[in-house]
Design a protein around this motif. Sequence first.
Motif, PDB file in Angstrom:
ATOM      1  N   GLY A 162      12.366  -2.380   4.103  1.00 34.49           N
ATOM      2  CA  GLY A 162      13.713  -2.660   4.581  1.00 34.49           C
ATOM      3  C   GLY A 162      14.719  -2.730   3.459  1.00 34.49           C
ATOM      4  N   ASP A 163      15.977  -2.911   3.820  1.00 35.15           N
ATOM      5  CA  ASP A 163      17.037  -2.988   2.809  1.00 35.15           C
ATOM      6  C   ASP A 163      16.834  -4.162   1.873  1.00 35.15           C
ATOM      7  N   GLY A 164      16.308  -5.273   2.393  1.00 34.41           N
ATOM      8  CA  GLY A 164      16.073  -6.422   1.542  1.00 34.41           C
ATOM      9  C   GLY A 164      15.034  -6.156   0.463  1.00 34.41           C
ATOM     10  N   ALA A 165      14.040  -5.333   0.782  1.00 34.13           N
ATOM     11  CA  ALA A 165      12.973  -5.032  -0.178  1.00 34.13           C
ATOM     12  C   ALA A 165      13.484  -4.246  -1.379  1.00 34.13           C
ATOM     13  N   THR A 166      14.638  -3.590  -1.239  1.00 28.55           N
ATOM     14  CA  THR A 166      15.169  -2.830  -2.377  1.00 28.55           C
ATOM     15  C   THR A 166      15.636  -3.740  -3.501  1.00 28.55           C
ATOM     16  N   SER A 167      15.740  -5.027  -3.233  1.00 28.30           N
ATOM     17  CA  SER A 167      16.085  -5.983  -4.284  1.00 28.30           C
ATOM     18  C   SER A 167      14.846  -6.488  -5.019  1.00 28.30           C
ATOM     19  N   GLN A 168      13.675  -6.063  -4.558  1.00 23.50           N
ATOM     20  CA  GLN A 168      12.431  -6.484  -5.185  1.00 23.50           C
ATOM     21  C   GLN A 168      12.094  -5.578  -6.368  1.00 23.50           C
ATOM     22  N   GLY A 169      11.555  -6.175  -7.417  1.00 22.75           N
ATOM     23  CA  GLY A 169      11.158  -5.400  -8.581  1.00 22.75           C
ATOM     24  C   GLY A 169      10.075  -4.387  -8.286  1.00 22.75           C
ATOM     25  N   ASP A 170       9.217  -4.680  -7.311  1.00 18.47           N
ATOM     26  CA  ASP A 170       8.136  -3.748  -6.979  1.00 18.47           C
ATOM     27  C   ASP A 170       8.680  -2.386  -6.561  1.00 18.47           C
ATOM     28  N   ILE A 171       9.760  -2.370  -5.780  1.00 21.49           N
ATOM     29  CA  ILE A 171      10.335  -1.095  -5.346  1.00 21.49           C
ATOM     30  C   ILE A 171      10.934  -0.355  -6.534  1.00 21.49           C
ATOM     31  N   ALA A 172      11.608  -1.070  -7.420  1.00 21.26           N
ATOM     32  CA  ALA A 172      12.172  -0.441  -8.612  1.00 21.26           C
ATOM     33  C   ALA A 172      11.068   0.163  -9.482  1.00 21.26           C
ATOM     34  N   VAL A 185       5.388  11.019  -2.939  1.00 22.79           N
ATOM     35  CA  VAL A 185       5.604   9.888  -2.045  1.00 22.79           C
ATOM     36  C   VAL A 185       7.022   9.917  -1.513  1.00 22.79           C
ATOM     37  N   VAL A 186       7.167   9.591  -0.249  1.00 25.32           N
ATOM     38  CA  VAL A 186       8.478   9.470   0.385  1.00 25.32           C
ATOM     39  C   VAL A 186       8.773   7.985   0.580  1.00 25.32           C
ATOM     40  N   PHE A 187       9.873   7.539   0.029  1.00 23.93           N
ATOM     41  CA  PHE A 187      10.314   6.158   0.192  1.00 23.93           C
ATOM     42  C   PHE A 187      11.248   6.108   1.399  1.00 23.93           C
ATOM     43  N   PHE A 188      10.846   5.381   2.430  1.00 24.14           N
ATOM     44  CA  PHE A 188      11.605   5.354   3.682  1.00 24.14           C
ATOM     45  C   PHE A 188      12.162   3.946   3.890  1.00 24.14           C
ATOM     46  N   CYS A 189      13.450   3.790   3.619  1.00 21.77           N
ATOM     47  CA  CYS A 189      14.123   2.498   3.762  1.00 21.77           C
ATOM     48  C   CYS A 189      14.776   2.403   5.139  1.00 21.77           C
ATOM     49  N   GLN A 190      14.314   1.447   5.936  1.00 21.91           N
ATOM     50  CA  GLN A 190      14.971   1.158   7.208  1.00 21.91           C
ATOM     51  C   GLN A 190      16.053   0.115   6.934  1.00 21.91           C
ATOM     52  N   ASN A 191      17.251   0.591   6.738  1.00 27.39           N
ATOM     53  CA  ASN A 191      18.375  -0.302   6.487  1.00 27.39           C
ATOM     54  C   ASN A 191      18.843  -0.859   7.832  1.00 27.39           C
ATOM     55  N   ASN A 192      18.303  -2.023   8.178  1.00 25.28           N
ATOM     56  CA  ASN A 192      18.668  -2.629   9.464  1.00 25.28           C
ATOM     57  C   ASN A 192      19.759  -3.683   9.317  1.00 25.28           C
ATOM     58  N   HIS A 193      20.423  -3.662   8.157  1.00 24.25           N
ATOM     59  CA  HIS A 193      21.611  -4.474   7.878  1.00 24.25           C
ATOM     60  C   HIS A 193      21.363  -5.939   7.524  1.00 24.25           C
ATOM     61  N   TRP A 194      20.132  -6.432   7.783  1.00 28.99           N
ATOM     62  CA  TRP A 194      19.904  -7.846   7.514  1.00 28.99           C
ATOM     63  C   TRP A 194      18.526  -8.056   6.893  1.00 28.99           C
TER      64      TRP A 194
END
Length: 359
Positions: A162-172, A185-194
């Motif tokens: 999710g969008d919140g996970a993009t603030s995690q160091g693991d995703i970076a 690998v395809v990174f699929f972010c479900q930006n559900n706004h919250w």
Amino acid sequence: MPDKNTYPVQLVQPDGRRVHDRVHAALVSDIGATELRALYTDMVIARRIDVEATALQRQGQLGLWPPMLGQEAAQIGSAHALHPDDYVFCSYREAGVAHVRGVAPEDMTRLWRGVAHSCWDADAVKMTNPAIVVGAQGLHATGYAYAAHLEGAEIATIAYFGDGATSQGDIAEALGFAATWGAPVVFFCQNNHWAISAPVRVQSATPIARRAFGYGIPGVQVDGNDALAVLAVTRQALAHARSGGGPAFIEAITYRMGPHTTADDPTRYRTSAELELWQGRDPIDRMKRLLDREGMWDSDFERQVTERADDIARRMRAATVAMPDPEPMELFDHVYATPHALIEEERSEYAAYLEGVRP
């Protein structure tokens, strides 16, 4: 290769009308009435699973459930783009993806019931079990993809978050490794706004897809409530990865209409006006309008879909309620694939404890 833009790709408007986009429409030119009906059917089933599981939690049959209400198009559209050998690394909300990958309704709730460490056999469906650690699956997907590439396997992996996970160091870290080593690998972010109660604007000051550009990874935004557009861009990203082009990034703009989990109260941090706005963009209603506009909708089809969804919900409920409580010593089973000294020590200590407290 996905387009380097931050204008959401859209092929179907909320009222069901097609959008003139020859480039992306060509990616789904083979999708006819049968396939569109299949997309709609799976979206309805995904919502029915979600509604039933939420009810089971409210009735005390599950400890927790992470609703996906409103995100059906993002999950079903992307899952339909996958090949059988592709491997899915999910977060904790991808019940719709699990359904498409072949997870039986009887296996959907084992983890959430608290009777097992997992829900399903991951290798049987090529999809990991729900990952509670936010963002960790990005690293797992990248490592698996790179290992598969070294072995010559012509597959791709996909990591959902999710969008919140993009603030995690693991995703970076995953993005950096995938870009450097060309992992498919395809990174699929479900930006559900919250991200629980934190709005997306505090997660990123720029469109999330743009973050990929800094790593040298092509990224694209897509209307995440448009299943056909999601299918198109996911096909494109997976083909890019499988062909040796390296990683790709998709940001699906959608909305979580329910709570973050059943332990959450979204009325404390978002307005009813915002929810009503997104209810008007409901992904299932959009697909229904498309089918109706193009002569693919009738009452018999509607009845068949409803009956199938209700049957799956019934099977899930019956299996959930009937799940036996595990024996205490089963806590140590299936933790590691091979014998582990620490686990054996803990097993012995717990067995001794049980002997001491049993009458």
